[in-house]
Design a protein around this motif. Structure first.
Motif, mmCIF file in Angstrom:
data_model
loop_
_atom_site.group_PDB
_atom_site.id
_atom_site.type_symbol
_atom_site.label_atom_id
_atom_site.label_comp_id
_atom_site.label_asym_id
_atom_site.label_seq_id
_atom_site.Cartn_x
_atom_site.Cartn_y
_atom_site.Cartn_z
ATOM 1 N N ASP A 84 0.857 -1.176 0.000
ATOM 2 C CA ASP A 84 0.000 0.000 0.000
ATOM 3 C C ASP A 84 0.901 1.237 0.000
ATOM 4 N N LEU A 85 0.317 2.405 0.062
ATOM 5 C CA LEU A 85 1.106 3.642 -0.036
ATOM 6 C C LEU A 85 2.037 3.862 1.147
ATOM 7 N N ASP A 86 1.768 3.167 2.248
ATOM 8 C CA ASP A 86 2.637 3.274 3.424
ATOM 9 C C ASP A 86 3.710 2.186 3.447
ATOM 10 N N GLY A 87 3.739 1.358 2.409
ATOM 11 C CA GLY A 87 4.732 0.300 2.332
ATOM 12 C C GLY A 87 4.319 -0.990 3.005
ATOM 13 N N ASN A 88 3.062 -1.074 3.456
ATOM 14 C CA ASN A 88 2.571 -2.286 4.107
ATOM 15 C C ASN A 88 2.127 -3.311 3.068
ATOM 16 N N ALA A 131 -12.301 8.054 -10.471
ATOM 17 C CA ALA A 131 -12.437 8.734 -9.177
ATOM 18 C C ALA A 131 -13.905 9.095 -8.930
ATOM 19 N N HIS A 132 -14.558 9.663 -9.944
ATOM 20 C CA HIS A 132 -15.984 10.005 -9.815
ATOM 21 C C HIS A 132 -16.835 8.745 -9.633
ATOM 22 N N ARG A 179 8.125 4.719 -7.226
ATOM 23 C CA ARG A 179 7.114 4.977 -6.205
ATOM 24 C C ARG A 179 6.730 6.454 -6.154
ATOM 25 N N LYS A 180 7.709 7.356 -6.207
ATOM 26 C CA LYS A 180 7.402 8.793 -6.148
ATOM 27 C C LYS A 180 6.563 9.228 -7.351
ATOM 28 N N LYS A 181 6.850 8.674 -8.511
ATOM 29 C CA LYS A 181 6.061 9.012 -9.705
ATOM 30 C C LYS A 181 4.641 8.468 -9.569
ATOM 31 N N GLY A 198 -1.750 11.815 -6.623
ATOM 32 C CA GLY A 198 -2.017 13.186 -6.192
ATOM 33 C C GLY A 198 -2.542 14.058 -7.312
ATOM 34 N N GLU A 199 -1.915 13.987 -8.480
ATOM 35 C CA GLU A 199 -2.339 14.811 -9.621
ATOM 36 C C GLU A 199 -3.759 14.484 -10.060
ATOM 37 N N ASN A 200 -4.130 13.213 -9.950
ATOM 38 C CA ASN A 200 -5.468 12.790 -10.369
ATOM 39 C C ASN A 200 -6.456 12.752 -9.207
ATOM 40 N N ASP A 201 -5.990 13.159 -8.019
ATOM 41 C CA ASP A 201 -6.836 13.243 -6.829
ATOM 42 C C ASP A 201 -7.663 11.970 -6.636
ATOM 43 N N LEU A 202 -6.972 10.829 -6.656
ATOM 44 C CA LEU A 202 -7.664 9.546 -6.545
ATOM 45 C C LEU A 202 -8.120 9.311 -5.104
ATOM 46 N N PRO A 203 -9.430 9.176 -4.899
ATOM 47 C CA PRO A 203 -9.963 9.003 -3.549
ATOM 48 C C PRO A 203 -10.005 7.550 -3.089
#
Length: 167
Positions: free
Chosen positions: A33-37, A71-72, A95-97, A103-108
């Protein structure tokens, strides 16, 4: 297990489905996941909800064009019967990309990151077919059974119709 593939115009008609025996279990692969878990796709399956997985890459033009629609779609359906999950094939080296894409696509919706070869191997084990590229859409039934797989962007309204027709 046979993957039914169709050109995009057929997908627009809602004709993307996976023919699987009712007893077929999904192979499990661990991504981060985004936290590395460590997490599996299957860990996001919820009772009474279908799970739509968008396999994407930060530099995929179509992924960037379609991300807002998904996202919608997620926001409109998350309290109903469908949720979204993203699975990046960017790997830890990018990972940073990948985080920039989110972030750029504001994925919820939640996103996982996997090494490209691991995501491709997972897809092949899951469908019995070669991975063709991003975006790729997977649709899981609430019981965790893979119900559909389609390479290329699939309009959210087609996914919604597929879910409603198969619920």
């Amino acid at each position: 297990m046979k993957l039914l593939t169709y050109p995009l115009f057929a997908a627009l008609l809602g004709l993307f489905a996976l023919s699987m025996p009712a007893h077929a279990a999904s192979p499990q692969a661990t991504f981060n996941d985004l936290d590395g878990n460590p997490r599996t796709v299957e860990s996001f399956i919820e009772k009474d909800k279908w799970l739509t997985v968008m396999i994407w890459a930060h530099d995929c033009h179509v992924c960037n064009m379609e991300a807002e629609n998904y996202a919608h779609f997620h926001e409109a359906n998350k309290n109903k019967n469908i949720t979204m999950l993203g699975l990046s094939i960017d790997g830890q080296a990018n990972r940073k990309k990948a985080l920039g894409f989110i972030g750029e696509n504001d994925l919820p919706f939640p996103n996982l990151i996997g090494e490209p070869q691991d995501v491709m191997r997972y897809y092949m084990m899951l469908t019995g077919n070669q991975f063709y590229g991003t975006p790729t859409i997977l649709v899981y039934k609430p019981d965790g059974t893979l119900a559909a797989a389609q390479a290329g962007g699939v309009p959210p309204e087609v996914i919604e119709k597929f879910v409603n027709d198969n619920s």
